[in-house]
Scaffold this motif. Sequence first.
Motif, PDB file in Angstrom:
ATOM      1  N   CYS A   1      18.438 -36.763  30.587  1.00 10.17           N
ATOM      2  CA  CYS A   1      18.355 -36.094  29.292  1.00 10.17           C
ATOM      3  C   CYS A   1      16.904 -35.750  28.950  1.00 10.17           C
ATOM      4  O   CYS A   1      16.596 -34.659  28.520  1.00 10.17           O
ATOM      5  CB  CYS A   1      18.960 -36.968  28.200  1.00 10.17           C
ATOM      6  SG  CYS A   1      19.047 -36.157  26.586  1.00 10.17           S
TER       7      CYS A   1
ATOM      8  N   HIS B   1      15.731 -37.462  23.135  1.00 12.11           N
ATOM      9  CA  HIS B   1      16.628 -38.174  22.219  1.00 12.11           C
ATOM     10  C   HIS B   1      16.752 -39.665  22.544  1.00 12.11           C
ATOM     11  O   HIS B   1      16.392 -40.509  21.729  1.00 12.11           O
ATOM     12  CB  HIS B   1      18.015 -37.537  22.189  1.00 12.11           C
ATOM     13  CG  HIS B   1      18.997 -38.297  21.339  1.00 12.11           C
ATOM     14  ND1 HIS B   1      18.909 -38.332  19.966  1.00 12.11           N
ATOM     15  CD2 HIS B   1      20.079 -39.072  21.665  1.00 12.11           C
ATOM     16  CE1 HIS B   1      19.878 -39.084  19.473  1.00 12.11           C
ATOM     17  NE2 HIS B   1      20.602 -39.541  20.479  1.00 12.11           N
ATOM     18  N   TYR B   2      17.271 -39.981  23.742  1.00 15.62           N
ATOM     19  CA  TYR B   2      17.427 -41.390  24.090  1.00 15.62           C
ATOM     20  C   TYR B   2      16.039 -41.998  24.266  1.00 15.62           C
ATOM     21  O   TYR B   2      15.164 -41.437  24.891  1.00 15.62           O
ATOM     22  CB  TYR B   2      18.283 -41.541  25.340  1.00 15.62           C
ATOM     23  CG  TYR B   2      19.688 -41.023  25.139  1.00 15.62           C
ATOM     24  CD1 TYR B   2      20.613 -41.750  24.401  1.00 15.62           C
ATOM     25  CD2 TYR B   2      20.077 -39.779  25.629  1.00 15.62           C
ATOM     26  CE1 TYR B   2      21.888 -41.267  24.171  1.00 15.62           C
ATOM     27  CE2 TYR B   2      21.353 -39.292  25.406  1.00 15.62           C
ATOM     28  CZ  TYR B   2      22.253 -40.036  24.677  1.00 15.62           C
ATOM     29  OH  TYR B   2      23.516 -39.550  24.445  1.00 15.62           O
TER      30      TYR B   2
ATOM     31  N   TYR C   1      21.635 -46.703  26.904  1.00 17.29           N
ATOM     32  CA  TYR C   1      21.652 -45.454  27.665  1.00 17.29           C
ATOM     33  C   TYR C   1      21.211 -45.690  29.095  1.00 17.29           C
ATOM     34  O   TYR C   1      20.569 -46.688  29.431  1.00 17.29           O
ATOM     35  CB  TYR C   1      20.777 -44.387  26.992  1.00 17.29           C
ATOM     36  CG  TYR C   1      19.332 -44.793  26.789  1.00 17.29           C
ATOM     37  CD1 TYR C   1      18.356 -44.515  27.745  1.00 17.29           C
ATOM     38  CD2 TYR C   1      18.937 -45.451  25.618  1.00 17.29           C
ATOM     39  CE1 TYR C   1      17.036 -44.883  27.543  1.00 17.29           C
ATOM     40  CE2 TYR C   1      17.627 -45.819  25.406  1.00 17.29           C
ATOM     41  CZ  TYR C   1      16.668 -45.528  26.372  1.00 17.29           C
ATOM     42  OH  TYR C   1      15.359 -45.901  26.179  1.00 17.29           O
TER      43      TYR C   1
ATOM     44  N   ASN D   1      22.158 -36.153  30.120  1.00 19.65           N
ATOM     45  CA  ASN D   1      22.729 -35.023  29.403  1.00 19.65           C
ATOM     46  C   ASN D   1      24.057 -34.677  30.056  1.00 19.65           C
ATOM     47  O   ASN D   1      24.150 -34.597  31.284  1.00 19.65           O
ATOM     48  CB  ASN D   1      21.803 -33.812  29.434  1.00 19.65           C
ATOM     49  CG  ASN D   1      22.400 -32.628  28.694  1.00 19.65           C
ATOM     50  OD1 ASN D   1      23.134 -31.833  29.269  1.00 19.65           O
ATOM     51  ND2 ASN D   1      22.096 -32.513  27.406  1.00 19.65           N
TER      52      ASN D   1
ATOM     53  N   GLN E   1      28.808 -37.757  25.152  1.00 22.09           N
ATOM     54  CA  GLN E   1      27.547 -37.999  25.853  1.00 22.09           C
ATOM     55  C   GLN E   1      27.044 -39.415  25.608  1.00 22.09           C
ATOM     56  O   GLN E   1      26.574 -40.085  26.536  1.00 22.09           O
ATOM     57  CB  GLN E   1      26.494 -36.982  25.420  1.00 22.09           C
ATOM     58  CG  GLN E   1      25.155 -37.160  26.139  1.00 22.09           C
ATOM     59  CD  GLN E   1      24.222 -35.993  25.919  1.00 22.09           C
ATOM     60  OE1 GLN E   1      24.449 -34.900  26.410  1.00 22.09           O
ATOM     61  NE2 GLN E   1      23.153 -36.229  25.168  1.00 22.09           N
TER      62      GLN E   1
ATOM     63  N   ASN F   1      26.684 -42.386  28.427  1.00 20.94           N
ATOM     64  CA  ASN F   1      25.427 -43.111  28.582  1.00 20.94           C
ATOM     65  C   ASN F   1      25.643 -44.618  28.486  1.00 20.94           C
ATOM     66  O   ASN F   1      25.060 -45.385  29.259  1.00 20.94           O
ATOM     67  CB  ASN F   1      24.415 -42.646  27.528  1.00 20.94           C
ATOM     68  CG  ASN F   1      23.508 -41.551  28.042  1.00 20.94           C
ATOM     69  OD1 ASN F   1      22.565 -41.793  28.788  1.00 20.94           O
ATOM     70  ND2 ASN F   1      23.818 -40.327  27.654  1.00 20.94           N
TER      71      ASN F   1
ATOM     72  N   CYS G   1      16.542 -32.571  37.546  1.00 27.80           N
ATOM     73  CA  CYS G   1      16.477 -31.990  36.203  1.00 27.80           C
ATOM     74  C   CYS G   1      16.514 -30.465  36.214  1.00 27.80           C
ATOM     75  O   CYS G   1      16.935 -29.846  35.218  1.00 27.80           O
ATOM     76  CB  CYS G   1      15.234 -32.481  35.463  1.00 27.80           C
ATOM     77  SG  CYS G   1      13.665 -32.226  36.341  1.00 27.80           S
TER      78      CYS G   1
ATOM     79  N   ARG H   1      16.922 -27.425  29.923  1.00 30.10           N
ATOM     80  CA  ARG H   1      17.202 -27.167  28.520  1.00 30.10           C
ATOM     81  C   ARG H   1      15.927 -26.936  27.725  1.00 30.10           C
ATOM     82  O   ARG H   1      14.833 -27.256  28.170  1.00 30.10           O
ATOM     83  CB  ARG H   1      17.969 -28.363  27.931  1.00 30.10           C
ATOM     84  CG  ARG H   1      19.406 -28.481  28.393  1.00 30.10           C
ATOM     85  CD  ARG H   1      19.902 -29.907  28.382  1.00 30.10           C
ATOM     86  NE  ARG H   1      19.368 -30.684  29.491  1.00 30.10           N
ATOM     87  CZ  ARG H   1      18.619 -31.755  29.360  1.00 30.10           C
ATOM     88  NH1 ARG H   1      18.312 -32.227  28.166  1.00 30.10           N
ATOM     89  NH2 ARG H   1      18.185 -32.382  30.431  1.00 30.10           N
TER      90      ARG H   1
END
Length: 369
Positions: free
Chosen positions: A173, A176-177, A186, A193, A231, A235, A250, A255
Amino acid sequence: LVLMFHQTKFVPGGGGVGKSKTGEELKFLLILCGGTGTQGSKQASDVGRQIRQAEVMLKSAVLFTKRRLHFHVIADSKKLFGRLVNRTAGWPDSYRRKIRFSMHDVWYPEERQDMKSMFRVCATERLFVPDMFPSMDKAIYIDTDLIFMRPPEDLWSFFDDFSSTHIAAMSPCMYHYGSKRNKVPYYGETGLNAGIMHLHLDRMRDIPDGWVGATMAMHDKYKSRIKLADQDILNILFSFYPEKLYELPCEWNYRVWLCSQGENKCAGYNYNITMILCRGENKCAGAEENGVSVLHGNALAFVKGNEMKIQSVFEAFEHFQLGKDSLEQLHTQIVAGLAKVDREDLPSKCKSVAGIDHILLGEMEKHVL
């Protein structure tokens, strides 16, 4: 033109969809539902936007692929499914022959009906896919807001890299996490993600308590802390069983957050000049080295107007006409659109990343130039 498609209605324990007899089709899962969920704006839940983005995703897939692709669309209405299929009606036969569609009814266990509107409508549906398709061995779940920058079969080939313990694959991801916003366990250092997910369905059904039993146990235990629906649940599960997850590079799920959220590095300060030269940070080293393989327009990055480096790529694919325009012409249009963002100073945080145009186009150029 009459479009033929196959529809199935899920019956627990039923036959589901079998393997391709020839073994040549690559199976992808899409979810299309109308209505609004518990989170997100009206634009985020807008069906028209989803269809528009899905058309671009399908167009990019057939443009690059040399294989036959089977899109299993889980939809809550025949009308919605028909809208998607009809978007491909005008394509040349050489491209239409590369794809096949099947419609499947949305299904939630009777005791889990409340999960249908969790986050966004049907966002949690994928958690029940192993039970919905009991005869399917492998498939890749994909969000509608993706653009393939290389052949989809290259994404499928990651199944060949699975060890005997891997049951799924997702990319990191990298946002966020690990922040204060997140309240759940997570996977790894930055979480996962879920926009692209390889599903080794045979193995998922065979884990202790079964896939649905395991994911529902995670949901029930952490329900009050879950913000990002499926999601978050994924996680949590893979934080306890990291050996079962294959981590996609990745660049296969690039993103907006990977080029817009880094720390700006400024070259210095001149007291006589108000503008400071700063460079943003690309968080995905693989994309810098290899180029983006799949561009993911999450957070409305393809349509919202606030990240024009990424949106300009989407718009070039959207205007591209299969059978009329060449891949070289598409590349030229993308290059022009990216340059326009800089020239006209259009909204974009990613434009401050050094070499961002090459990052976005590096992989595609291997198939064009």
